[in-house]
Design an enzyme around this catalytic site. Structure first.
Site, PDB file in Angstrom:
ATOM      1  N   GLN A   1     -39.082  12.591  16.407  1.00 34.15           N
ATOM      2  CA  GLN A   1     -37.780  13.246  16.245  1.00 34.15           C
ATOM      3  C   GLN A   1     -37.859  14.735  16.640  1.00 34.15           C
ATOM      4  O   GLN A   1     -36.899  15.295  17.178  1.00 34.15           O
ATOM      5  CB  GLN A   1     -37.353  13.102  14.771  1.00 34.15           C
ATOM      6  CG  GLN A   1     -36.033  13.755  14.423  1.00 34.15           C
ATOM      7  CD  GLN A   1     -34.818  12.948  14.878  1.00 34.15           C
ATOM      8  OE1 GLN A   1     -34.760  11.747  14.667  1.00 34.15           O
ATOM      9  NE2 GLN A   1     -33.862  13.612  15.502  1.00 34.15           N
TER      10      GLN A   1
ATOM     11  N   ARG B   1     -43.383   2.233  12.479  1.00 32.72           N
ATOM     12  CA  ARG B   1     -42.468   2.875  11.523  1.00 32.72           C
ATOM     13  C   ARG B   1     -42.650   2.198  10.174  1.00 32.72           C
ATOM     14  O   ARG B   1     -42.552   0.965  10.083  1.00 32.72           O
ATOM     15  CB  ARG B   1     -41.013   2.750  11.955  1.00 32.72           C
ATOM     16  CG  ARG B   1     -40.066   3.025  10.775  1.00 32.72           C
ATOM     17  CD  ARG B   1     -38.622   3.124  11.134  1.00 32.72           C
ATOM     18  NE  ARG B   1     -38.355   4.361  11.857  1.00 32.72           N
ATOM     19  CZ  ARG B   1     -37.141   4.894  11.974  1.00 32.72           C
ATOM     20  NH1 ARG B   1     -36.098   4.304  11.420  1.00 32.72           N
ATOM     21  NH2 ARG B   1     -36.968   5.997  12.657  1.00 32.72           N
TER      22      ARG B   1
ATOM     23  N   HIS C   1     -41.883  12.650  10.641  1.00 33.28           N
ATOM     24  CA  HIS C   1     -41.104  11.984  11.694  1.00 33.28           C
ATOM     25  C   HIS C   1     -41.312  12.759  13.012  1.00 33.28           C
ATOM     26  O   HIS C   1     -40.403  13.433  13.502  1.00 33.28           O
ATOM     27  CB  HIS C   1     -39.625  11.968  11.289  1.00 33.28           C
ATOM     28  CG  HIS C   1     -38.783  11.007  12.076  1.00 33.28           C
ATOM     29  ND1 HIS C   1     -39.300  10.124  13.014  1.00 33.28           N
ATOM     30  CD2 HIS C   1     -37.437  10.804  12.083  1.00 33.28           C
ATOM     31  CE1 HIS C   1     -38.321   9.419  13.533  1.00 33.28           C
ATOM     32  NE2 HIS C   1     -37.186   9.812  13.008  1.00 33.28           N
TER      33      HIS C   1
ATOM     34  N   ASP D   1     -30.251  16.199   6.512  1.00 32.06           N
ATOM     35  CA  ASP D   1     -30.641  14.778   6.587  1.00 32.06           C
ATOM     36  C   ASP D   1     -30.134  14.118   5.304  1.00 32.06           C
ATOM     37  O   ASP D   1     -29.678  14.797   4.376  1.00 32.06           O
ATOM     38  CB  ASP D   1     -32.180  14.695   6.713  1.00 32.06           C
ATOM     39  CG  ASP D   1     -32.689  13.281   6.943  1.00 32.06           C
ATOM     40  OD1 ASP D   1     -31.892  12.376   7.266  1.00 32.06           O
ATOM     41  OD2 ASP D   1     -33.920  13.064   6.780  1.00 32.06           O
TER      42      ASP D   1
ATOM     43  N   ARG E   1     -33.650  11.509  21.923  1.00 33.19           N
ATOM     44  CA  ARG E   1     -34.735  10.687  21.372  1.00 33.19           C
ATOM     45  C   ARG E   1     -35.351   9.834  22.480  1.00 33.19           C
ATOM     46  O   ARG E   1     -36.560   9.678  22.568  1.00 33.19           O
ATOM     47  CB  ARG E   1     -34.221   9.757  20.264  1.00 33.19           C
ATOM     48  CG  ARG E   1     -33.699  10.424  19.005  1.00 33.19           C
ATOM     49  CD  ARG E   1     -34.735  11.238  18.275  1.00 33.19           C
ATOM     50  NE  ARG E   1     -35.954  10.507  17.981  1.00 33.19           N
ATOM     51  CZ  ARG E   1     -36.085   9.531  17.067  1.00 33.19           C
ATOM     52  NH1 ARG E   1     -35.066   9.192  16.315  1.00 33.19           N
ATOM     53  NH2 ARG E   1     -37.238   8.926  16.879  1.00 33.19           N
TER      54      ARG E   1
ATOM     55  N   CYS F   1     -30.657  14.305  12.157  1.00 32.95           N
ATOM     56  CA  CYS F   1     -31.409  13.274  12.889  1.00 32.95           C
ATOM     57  C   CYS F   1     -30.619  11.968  12.993  1.00 32.95           C
ATOM     58  O   CYS F   1     -30.901  11.149  13.857  1.00 32.95           O
ATOM     59  CB  CYS F   1     -32.746  13.040  12.199  1.00 32.95           C
ATOM     60  SG  CYS F   1     -32.567  12.584  10.461  1.00 32.95           S
TER      61      CYS F   1
HETATM   62  N1   CP Z   1     -33.215   9.441  13.636  1.00 37.26           N
HETATM   63  C1   CP Z   1     -33.773   8.207  13.561  1.00 37.26           C
HETATM   64  O1   CP Z   1     -34.994   8.048  13.475  1.00 37.26           O
HETATM   65  O2   CP Z   1     -32.883   7.190  13.592  1.00 37.26           O
HETATM   66  P1   CP Z   1     -33.196   5.644  13.334  1.00 37.26           P
HETATM   67  O3   CP Z   1     -33.560   5.494  11.882  1.00 37.26           O
HETATM   68  O4   CP Z   1     -31.919   4.934  13.695  1.00 37.26           O
HETATM   69  O5   CP Z   1     -34.344   5.240  14.219  1.00 37.26           O
HETATM   70  N1  NVA Z   2     -35.271  10.934   5.995  1.00 34.19           N
HETATM   71  C1  NVA Z   2     -34.678   9.793   6.630  1.00 34.19           C
HETATM   72  C2  NVA Z   2     -34.783   9.891   8.119  1.00 34.19           C
HETATM   73  C3  NVA Z   2     -34.134   8.768   8.884  1.00 34.19           C
HETATM   74  C4  NVA Z   2     -34.265   8.922  10.358  1.00 34.19           C
HETATM   75  C5  NVA Z   2     -35.350   8.530   6.128  1.00 34.19           C
HETATM   76  O1  NVA Z   2     -36.588   8.499   6.040  1.00 34.19           O
HETATM   77  O2  NVA Z   2     -34.645   7.577   5.780  1.00 34.19           O
END
Ligand code: CP
Ligand code: NVA
Length: 331
Positions: free
Chosen positions: A138, A108, A135, A232, A318, A273
């Protein structure tokens, strides 16, 4: 031919065929049934995975850890300061080292090019746990969640993404909807629309699957007859705090609220999400409220807490879907 993803990385939904995506979704449902029934599934005993996080996480990290433990695997977590990657060791060298020790690597962080470079050098499957652009894990959870609510199938359903329609989640939703023959609408201000290149790619895919891609700046028209309204955060991880003022101004009209469900399908659901800013019970939420006078951002608390909201099913899924992705690529 039966689907096999053994040895593959999971970097973006664009890399997968509709059949492969549907296979992962159904495997996710299967693992959920096993977990609910208490049926052990330690299918990958003796294997080990490593999780590289350059950004924070609750759901993705915990999903990878629980999924790996349920599958009987060992798991190492490396936090943003916990490895040499980037500062003292290149992405390619890190990948070659970790690939000698582990059976799979989750990443990540920032650019999609980083996760692609890891995968090109690791020699083991690499999973994208969120990049600036996409992502993808997700998406498997989200499609599982939609199928639970609309068991007749995903094809033909209308999903509207409201708000920052150029972020990683919006991009991935547009791709997965195109792949699965769904009708996707990106609804937001002109400045926050998905890139024309990605829109064109998705339109070409949708032309093959019976889906469609639409761009809109009008929430009430966009949400008409929709089965899913999704949103989001307005400022994503890695973006500067200074963006809040501009984003609030631009995105306020695209807040998800009950009024939108009045024009949507009767059975419409709300998705996010997570994490979400629907009240002032977070430090960021509080700070934004003090500075800009807004106590709810991308979604109202009323909609977030309503019976239509499936956000916690989505969060639970998830784990089941990430288990499916790990299993399918490592078995
Ligand atoms: N939706 C999601 O990816 O959550 P986190 O940032 O908590 O992993
Ligand atoms: N768009 C958001 C998603 C978090 C799961 C981010 O990248 O922060």
């Amino acid at each position: 031919m039966p689907v096999s993803l053994s040895g593959r990385s999971f970097l973006k939904i664009l890399d997968f065929t509709p059949d492969e995506i549907r296979y992962l979704i159904s495997l996710g449902h299967e693992f959920k049934r096993m977990k609910m029934a208490g049926t052990p599934h330690r299918y990958l005993e003796g294997k080990n995975i490593v999780l590289l996080f350059e950004k924070t996480s609750t759901r993705t990290r915990c999903s990878f850890e629980v999924a790996a433990m349920d599958l009987g695997m060992g798991v190492t977590y490396l936090d943003p300061a916990g490895s040499q990657m980037g500062s003292k060791e290149s992405i390619a060298d890190t990948a070659r080292v970790l690939g000698r020790m582990y059976d799979g690597i989750e990443y990540r962080g920032f650019g999609q090019d980083i996760v692609e470079e890891l995968a090109a050098n690791a020699g083991v499957p690499v999973w994208n746990g969120l990049t600036t652009e996409f992502h993808p894990t997700q998406m498997i959870a989200d499609m599982m969640t939609i199928e639970e609510k609309f068991p007749t199938g995903l094809s033909g359903l209308k999903l509207v993404f409201m708000g920052d329609a150029q972020n990683n989640v919006a991009n991935s939703l547009m791709v997965v909807c195109a792949k699965l023959g769904m009708h996707f609408v990106a609804c937001g201000p002109k400045k926050q629309m998905p890139s024309p290149d990605l829109v064109e790619t998705c339109r070409e895919i949708a032309a093959q699957t019976g889906g469609s891609i639409e761009l809109s700046n009008d929430p009430l028209t966009a949400c008409k007859d929709a089965q899913v309204i999704y949103t989001d955060v307005w400022v994503s991880m890695g973006e500067p705090d200074e963006l809040w003022a501009e984003r609030i101004e631009l995105l306020k009209p695209f807040q998800v609220r009950e009024e939108l469900f009045a024009v949507a399908a009767d059975s419409a659901i709300f998705m996010h999400c997570l994490p979400a800013f629907h009240d002032t019970k977070t430090t960021v939420g509080k700070r934004v409220a003090e500075k800009f006078g807004l106590t709810e951002l991308e979604v109202t608390d009323e909609t977030f807490e309503s019976a239509r909201s499936v956000v916690f099913d989505e969060a639970e899924n998830r784990m089941h879907s990430i288990k499916a992705i790990i299993y399918a690529t490592l078995k």
